[in-house]
Write a protein that holds these residues in place. Structure first.
Motif, short mmCIF file in Angstrom:
data_model
loop_
_atom_site.label_atom_id
_atom_site.label_comp_id
_atom_site.label_asym_id
_atom_site.label_seq_id
_atom_site.Cartn_x
_atom_site.Cartn_y
_atom_site.Cartn_z
N LEU A 40 0.83 -1.21 0.00
CA LEU A 40 0.00 0.00 0.00
C LEU A 40 0.87 1.25 0.00
CD1 LEU A 40 -2.75 1.35 0.13
CD2 LEU A 40 -2.70 1.10 2.63
N VAL A 41 1.91 1.26 0.82
CA VAL A 41 2.81 2.41 0.86
C VAL A 41 3.48 2.64 -0.49
CG1 VAL A 41 4.94 3.32 1.88
CG2 VAL A 41 3.23 2.22 3.34
N LEU A 42 3.98 1.57 -1.09
CA LEU A 42 4.64 1.69 -2.40
C LEU A 42 3.67 2.16 -3.47
CD1 LEU A 42 6.86 -1.52 -2.40
CD2 LEU A 42 7.64 0.83 -2.17
N ALA A 43 2.44 1.64 -3.44
CA ALA A 43 1.45 2.03 -4.45
C ALA A 43 1.11 3.51 -4.32
CB ALA A 43 0.20 1.17 -4.31
N LEU A 44 0.90 3.98 -3.09
CA LEU A 44 0.57 5.39 -2.88
C LEU A 44 1.73 6.29 -3.26
CD1 LEU A 44 -1.41 5.19 0.49
CD2 LEU A 44 -2.32 5.42 -1.83
N MET A 45 2.95 5.84 -2.97
CA MET A 45 4.12 6.62 -3.40
C MET A 45 4.18 6.71 -4.92
SD MET A 45 7.06 5.18 -0.77
CE MET A 45 8.40 5.99 -1.67
N ARG A 46 3.94 5.59 -5.60
CA ARG A 46 4.02 5.58 -7.06
C ARG A 46 2.93 6.43 -7.70
NH1 ARG A 46 4.98 0.26 -10.93
NH2 ARG A 46 5.17 1.45 -12.88
N LEU A 47 1.77 6.50 -7.05
CA LEU A 47 0.65 7.27 -7.60
C LEU A 47 0.60 8.70 -7.11
CD1 LEU A 47 -2.13 4.53 -7.26
CD2 LEU A 47 -1.08 5.31 -9.38
N SER A 48 1.58 9.09 -6.31
CA SER A 48 1.55 10.41 -5.68
C SER A 48 1.70 11.55 -6.67
CB SER A 48 2.64 10.52 -4.62
OG SER A 48 3.93 10.46 -5.23
N GLY A 49 2.34 11.29 -7.82
CA GLY A 49 2.59 12.36 -8.77
C GLY A 49 3.85 13.14 -8.48
N ARG A 50 4.54 12.79 -7.41
CA ARG A 50 5.79 13.46 -7.05
C ARG A 50 6.95 12.54 -7.41
NH1 ARG A 50 2.20 14.33 -2.79
NH2 ARG A 50 1.72 16.55 -2.37
N ARG A 51 7.86 13.03 -8.20
CA ARG A 51 8.96 12.18 -8.68
C ARG A 51 9.81 11.65 -7.55
NH1 ARG A 51 11.42 14.96 -14.21
NH2 ARG A 51 9.52 14.74 -15.48
N TRP A 52 10.06 12.48 -6.54
CA TRP A 52 10.94 12.06 -5.45
C TRP A 52 10.32 10.93 -4.63
CZ3 TRP A 52 9.40 12.82 -0.32
CH2 TRP A 52 8.29 13.66 -0.14
N LEU A 53 9.00 10.72 -4.77
CA LEU A 53 8.35 9.59 -4.14
C LEU A 53 8.12 8.45 -5.13
CD1 LEU A 53 5.58 11.27 -1.92
CD2 LEU A 53 7.61 10.05 -1.13
N ALA A 54 7.73 8.80 -6.34
CA ALA A 54 7.36 7.79 -7.33
C ALA A 54 8.56 6.97 -7.80
CB ALA A 54 6.68 8.45 -8.52
N TRP A 55 9.68 7.63 -8.09
CA TRP A 55 10.82 6.91 -8.65
C TRP A 55 11.43 5.90 -7.67
CZ3 TRP A 55 11.51 6.26 -13.51
CH2 TRP A 55 11.10 7.24 -14.42
N PRO A 56 11.62 6.24 -6.39
CA PRO A 56 12.11 5.21 -5.46
C PRO A 56 11.14 4.03 -5.35
CG PRO A 56 12.42 7.38 -4.52
CD PRO A 56 11.60 7.57 -5.76
N ALA A 57 9.83 4.32 -5.35
CA ALA A 57 8.84 3.24 -5.27
C ALA A 57 8.94 2.33 -6.49
CB ALA A 57 7.44 3.82 -5.15
N ILE A 58 9.07 2.93 -7.66
CA ILE A 58 9.19 2.14 -8.90
C ILE A 58 10.44 1.28 -8.85
CG2 ILE A 58 9.58 2.28 -11.39
CD1 ILE A 58 7.84 4.82 -11.38
N ALA A 59 11.55 1.85 -8.36
CA ALA A 59 12.80 1.11 -8.28
C ALA A 59 12.66 -0.11 -7.36
CB ALA A 59 13.92 2.02 -7.78
N VAL A 60 12.04 0.09 -6.20
CA VAL A 60 11.86 -1.02 -5.26
C VAL A 60 10.95 -2.09 -5.85
CG1 VAL A 60 10.87 -1.67 -3.02
CG2 VAL A 60 12.28 0.39 -3.22
N ILE A 61 9.86 -1.66 -6.45
CA ILE A 61 8.90 -2.61 -7.03
C ILE A 61 9.55 -3.45 -8.12
CG2 ILE A 61 6.81 -2.80 -8.44
CD1 ILE A 61 5.75 -0.32 -6.89
#
Length: 224
Positions: A40-61
């Motif tokens: 859930l945390v990773l999904a919300l980070m990826r969908l946040s629209g903020r690159r500094w949150l989305a890119w780390p989430a994408i990398a982990v996923i």
């Protein structure tokens, strides 16, 4: 080949296998709970629209979806204690590794469910003056979760089977106890056949239960 099957030795050690099953279910429950939270945390980070949150989430996923879970288990159990200076039990190490690994898959299920909610639902919530967190919690997630049940269940079943890898850490789950029984009885065919039957009974029973849950959710959604 005239092999003589003999399950008597397996029956004598059945309590040990059932203890292993209990440990498998314990690890599965902990890893599923952890995976759902991480996902859930990773999904919300990826969908946040903020690159500094989305890119780390994408990398982990992408990393954890593209690498073997056995590597994650070994890394957490053997490497993390060296780097962090802490001692981890096999259960804690397996729970951490499988939670993050499964969380990467759960994140994609969350993301698909959230983006499947009609745009009008988002716009209606914003028109009512709801903030993003309240909108997600009260309107989007309740609708999305109904659509996520089937893929969540499928992934959870895969995770239960993946817990067998924890035997490599000497965690006393079902497969580990089966290897102990084999070393005592020298009847690998009977022991591993019994293990396969136990996994089948547990997962098939859970599958039937989840089908009923899905059917009830489907009826409530149609009535709603």
């Amino acid at each position: 080949m005239d092999y003589q099957w003999d399950f008597a030795a397996v029956l004598r050690h059945l309590p040990l296998l059932l203890e292993g099953l209990a440990q498998t279910l314990r690890l599965s429950a902990a890893a599923i709970a952890g995976g759902l939270a991480v996902g859930l945390v990773l999904a919300l980070m990826r969908l946040s629209g903020r690159r500094w949150l989305a890119w780390p989430a994408i990398a982990v996923i992408e990393f954890f979806r593209s690498t073997p879970p056995l590597v994650h288990l070994f890394w957490v159990f053997y490497a993390l204690p060296i780097l962090a200076g802490i001692n981890l039990t096999p259960f804690v190490a397996a729970t951490l590794a499988l939670s993050v690994q499964s969380g990467a898959f759960f994140a994609e299920v969350y993301r698909a469910g959230i983006v499947s909610v009609e745009r009008g639902q988002w716009e209606a919530g914003r028109a009512l003056g709801m903030r993003s967190t309240a909108l997600m919690r009260r309107i989007i997630l309740p609708q999305a979760l109904r659509r996520m049940v089937a893929p969540f269940v499928e992934r959870a079943f895969e995770l239960v089977k993946t817990t067998a890898l924890a035997a490599t850490l000497a965690y006393g789950e079902l497969l580990y106890q089966a290897m102990v029984v084999v070393s005592r009885t020298f009847r690998p065919l009977e022991v591993y056949t019994t293990v396969a039957v136990i996994f089948f009974v547990v997962l098939f029973t859970a599958s039937l239960a989840m089908r009923r849950v899905e059917a009830r959710l489907g009826r409530s959604e149609r009535q709603g």
